[in-house]
Design an enzyme around this catalytic site. Structure first.
Site, PDB file in Angstrom:
ATOM      1  CB  THR A   1      -0.932   0.008   1.231  1.00  0.00           C
ATOM      2  OG1 THR A   1      -1.781  -1.139   1.186  1.00  0.00           O
ATOM      3  CG2 THR A   1      -1.790   1.266   1.262  1.00  0.00           C
TER       4      THR A   1
ATOM      5  CG  PHE B   1      -0.288   9.079  -5.073  1.00  0.00           C
ATOM      6  CD1 PHE B   1       1.071   9.203  -4.821  1.00  0.00           C
ATOM      7  CD2 PHE B   1      -1.176   9.807  -4.325  1.00  0.00           C
ATOM      8  CE1 PHE B   1       1.522  10.021  -3.804  1.00  0.00           C
ATOM      9  CE2 PHE B   1      -0.740  10.626  -3.301  1.00  0.00           C
ATOM     10  CZ  PHE B   1       0.620  10.725  -3.042  1.00  0.00           C
TER      11      PHE B   1
ATOM     12  CD1 TRP C   1      -1.186   1.095  -6.254  1.00  0.00           C
ATOM     13  CD2 TRP C   1      -1.778   2.901  -5.089  1.00  0.00           C
ATOM     14  NE1 TRP C   1      -2.211   1.723  -6.933  1.00  0.00           N
ATOM     15  CE2 TRP C   1      -2.592   2.828  -6.243  1.00  0.00           C
ATOM     16  CE3 TRP C   1      -1.965   3.964  -4.203  1.00  0.00           C
ATOM     17  CZ2 TRP C   1      -3.579   3.770  -6.520  1.00  0.00           C
ATOM     18  CZ3 TRP C   1      -2.943   4.904  -4.480  1.00  0.00           C
ATOM     19  CH2 TRP C   1      -3.741   4.792  -5.625  1.00  0.00           C
ATOM     20  CG  HIS C   2      -0.165   5.914  -1.509  1.00  0.00           C
ATOM     21  ND1 HIS C   2      -0.640   4.743  -0.963  1.00  0.00           N
ATOM     22  CD2 HIS C   2      -1.241   6.735  -1.630  1.00  0.00           C
ATOM     23  CE1 HIS C   2      -1.947   4.860  -0.752  1.00  0.00           C
ATOM     24  NE2 HIS C   2      -2.336   6.062  -1.154  1.00  0.00           N
ATOM     25  N   GLY C   3       4.012   5.549  -3.649  1.00  0.00           N
ATOM     26  CA  GLY C   3       5.287   6.120  -4.086  1.00  0.00           C
ATOM     27  C   GLY C   3       6.448   5.280  -3.609  1.00  0.00           C
TER      28      GLY C   3
END
Length: 491
Positions: free
Chosen positions: A336, A491, A339-341
Site C-alpha cells: 500500500t 499516484f 503503491w503511493h510512491g
C-alpha cells in the site's frame, strides 16, 4: 484536465453530455428504423460507448498526449491476456504470470525507476554530479488503471468473469474518463454488465449532477483552501514555523487529503451516474472510526478491497494462523505504501498502519471494545494524524523535525495568526462537522422518523437548491483563484 477546472466544467463536460445524449438519441432512432429491437439496442450501445471512448481518450491526451500510447498498450496486453487465459486452460498460470509481470514492469519503470536511479547516482556521485538515468513525468493515473487491468486478468484466471472479446469494451473499461486518473479503482466484474447493458434515467442523471456538485464543493471550497496553508507551512519548514502553526498545518492536511480525494471520488461517481454507470463508494466518513482497522474499511475503499481480494486473501488471509496473518498484513501495507510512491516515507507510512492493525488484532482491539467510544476514536485520530505528517513530509528528517517541534518550543517566527483568520476558522469548523459528524446525526434523525427524511442520494428540491448554491460558490472561487491541485494525481 481536472474536474474542477473551468475548461472541464464549461466546455468538456457539456460537450460530451450533448454528444452522448443528443447524438446517441439521433443515431439510436436511425438504428431503430432499420433494425429489430435487440439489434437496435446493441447498435445504440456501441455508438454511445464509442462516444465515451473518444472523449475519454481526448480527456487523457489533453495533458500528456504521449502517454496515451502507454495506456493503449496496457489495454492491448490485458485484452490479449484475457483471451489467452480462456483459450489455453493448460497454460493459465504461465499466461497470468506473464501478463502480471508486464503490468508491473510498466508500473515499476515509470513509478519507481526514477527514485531507484537517483539513489544509485547518490551512492556513486555523492557530490551531485553525474547524469540522471531517468527523466520524465509520471503518467497520470497509471497506478489506478494498472490495478484495474490486473483485477480483470486475475478474475478471468479465477473463472469469476468471462474474457472480454470486444476490444472497444475493454478500452472503455480502462479509459472511461471519470475514474481514469484518480479512481475509484473499478473491478471489471463490478462493471462488465454495465458496459453493454446499463440504463440511463433522468433520476440517475439528476443524482449524478447532485453528487458531482457535492464533490466539487469538497474539492474547491475545502481542500483548496486548506492546501494553501498546508503548502505554505511545509514550504517554510518546522523550524521557521511556530509550534501552534505546525499543529494547524498537520490538522489542515488531515482535512485537505480527505476532502481532496473523497471530493474527486464523489465527482467520479457522480459523472458515472450521468452516463448510467454505478461505481463503488470509495469513502465512508473515515474520520469517525474507532480503530485503525475500521479506518481502513472506510478510507480509499476501492484500494483496500483490491489488496484484500488480490493480495491478502491469496496469501492466506487469516486462515493460516496468527504469524501468517501478521505477515500478510505487513505485506499488504508495505505494498500500500509502495503503491503511493517509492520513497521511504511512503513505505514506512504503510508499515506504520500495518503495525497498528497487528496490535489491534493481537490485543489492543479487544481493549478498545471495552472502553468508551471516545477513547477508541481519539486513539485512531492520533494514529492517523501522525501518519499523515509522515505521508506529507515524504522525507524522514522532515517528519522527525516536524513531530519534534510540535512538542518543543523552537522560536519559529511564522505565527498561527498568519493563517488563522475568521474565514479559516469557519472552514475548519464546517470541515470537521461535514467529515462525518453531521452525516451521523442525519442518519440518526432519519431512523428516528422512520424513513420520512429522504436517504442519501435521493433527489429532492432542497438538495437541488443546495447543489446549485455549491456549484455557484465553486465557480466563483475558481474564477477568483487559480490554485487547484489534486493530491492523488501524483499516484
Amino acid at each position: 484536465m481536472v474536474f474542477s477546472s473551468m475548461l472541464f466544467l464549461w466546455i468538456f463536460l457539456p460537450l460530451v453530455l450533448a454528444v452522448y445524449y443528443i447524438g446517441s438519441k439521433g443515431i439510436g432512432a436511425i438504428c431503430a428504423a432499420h433494425s429489430s429491437g435487440r439489434a437496435s439496442s446493441s447498435r445504440f450501445r456501441k455508438v454511445s460507448n464509442g462516444i465515451l471512448i473518444f472523449f475519454s481518450l481526448l480527456f487523457y491526451a489533453w495533458g500528456e498526449p504521449v502517454y496515451i500510447f502507454l495506456m493503449l498498450f496496457s489495454v492491448a496486453v490485458n485484452f490479449a491476456g484475457g483471451i489467452l487465459l480462456e483459450q489455453n486452460p493448460g497454460k493459465k498460470k504461465e499466461i497470468l504470470v506473464g501478463t502480471i509481470l508486464i503490468n508491473l514492469a510498466l508500473l515499476g519503470y515509470f513509478k519507481y525507476f526514477s527514485t531507484a536511479a537517483e539513489a544509485i547516482r547518490g551512492i556513486f556521485f555523492p557530490d551531485g554530479t553525474g547524469t540522471a538515468l531517468f527523466q520524465g513525468a509520471l503518467p497520470i493515473g497509471i497506478s489506478f488503471y494498472t490495478f484495474q487491468a490486473l483485477s480483470y486478468v486475475i478474475d478471468v484466471y479465477r473463472g469469476e468473469v468471462k474474457a472480454q472479446h470486444n476490444f472497444w469494451d475493454m478500452l472503455l473499461y480502462i479509459s472511461f474518463f471519470p475514474q481514469l486518473i484518480a479512481g475509484p479503482i473499478v473491478k471489471y466484474k463490478d462493471i462488465a454488465a454495465q458496459i453493454s447493458g446499463r440504463k440511463e434515467t433522468i433520476e440517475k442523471f439528476a443524482a449524478g449532477i447532485m453528487r458531482f456538485c457535492w464533490g466539487l464543493g469538497k474539492k474547491v471550497l475545502f481542500a483548496n483552501s486548506f492546501a494553501k496553508v498546508v503548502d505554505d507551512i511545509f514550504k517554510y519548514g518546522p523550524y521557521a514555523v511556530s509550534r501552534k502553526a505546525l499543529w494547524l498545518g498537520a490538522a489542515l492536511y488531515m482535512l485537505q487529503i480527505y476532502y481532496d480525494f473523497s471530493g474527486y471520488s464523489d465527482m467520479a461517481i457522480g459523472l458515472g451516474k450521468m452516463f448510467g454507470f454505478e461505481f463503488q463508494e470509495n469513502f465512508n466518513y473515515p474520520y469517525v472510526s474507532g480503530s485503525v482497522q475500521e479506518f481502513w474499511r472506510r478510507w480509499h475503499i476501492s484500494l483496500s478491497s483490491w489488496f484484500r481480494d488480490y493480495v491478502y486473501i491469496p496469501l492466506g488471509g487469516n486462515r493460516k494462523g496468527t504469524a501468517c496473518t501478521y505477515r500478510n498484513l505487513l505485506i499488504v501495507f508495505f505494498l500500500t505504501g509502495m503503491w503511493h510512491g517509492a520513497g521511504m516515507a511512503f513505505i514506512l507510512w504503510g508499515l506504520y498502519h500495518g503495525l497498528f492493525l497487528i496490535l489491534e488484532r493481537a490485543w489492543l482491539g479487544k481493549k478498545l471494545e471495552k472502553l468508551p467510544k471516545a477513547v477508541g476514536w481519539s486513539y485512531t485520530m492520533a494514529v492517523v494524524f501522525f501518519g499523515w505528517i509522515l505521508f506529507r513530509a515524504e522525507d524522514l528528517s522532515l517528519f522527525f523535525s516536524y513531530v519534534r517541534n510540535l512538542f518543543v518550543s523552537h522560536g519559529g517566527i511564522i505565527l498561527l495568526s498568519a493563517y488563522l483568520d475568521r474565514k479559516m476558522i469557519f472552514l475548519i469548523i464546517t470541515g470537521i462537522l461535514f467529515a462525518g459528524i453531521i452525516q451521523r446525526f442525519y442518519k440518526v434523525l432519519r431512523n428516528h422518523f422512520s424513513g420520512k427524511i429522504p436517504a442519501d442520494g435521493v433527489v429532492t428540491i432542497p438538495r437541488i437548491i443546495a447543489s446549485v448554491v455549491i456549484f455557484w460558490l465553486c465557480v466563483t472561487a475558481l474564477v477568483n483563484n487559480s490554485y487547484n491541485p489534486f493530491i492523488y494525481f501524483r499516484f
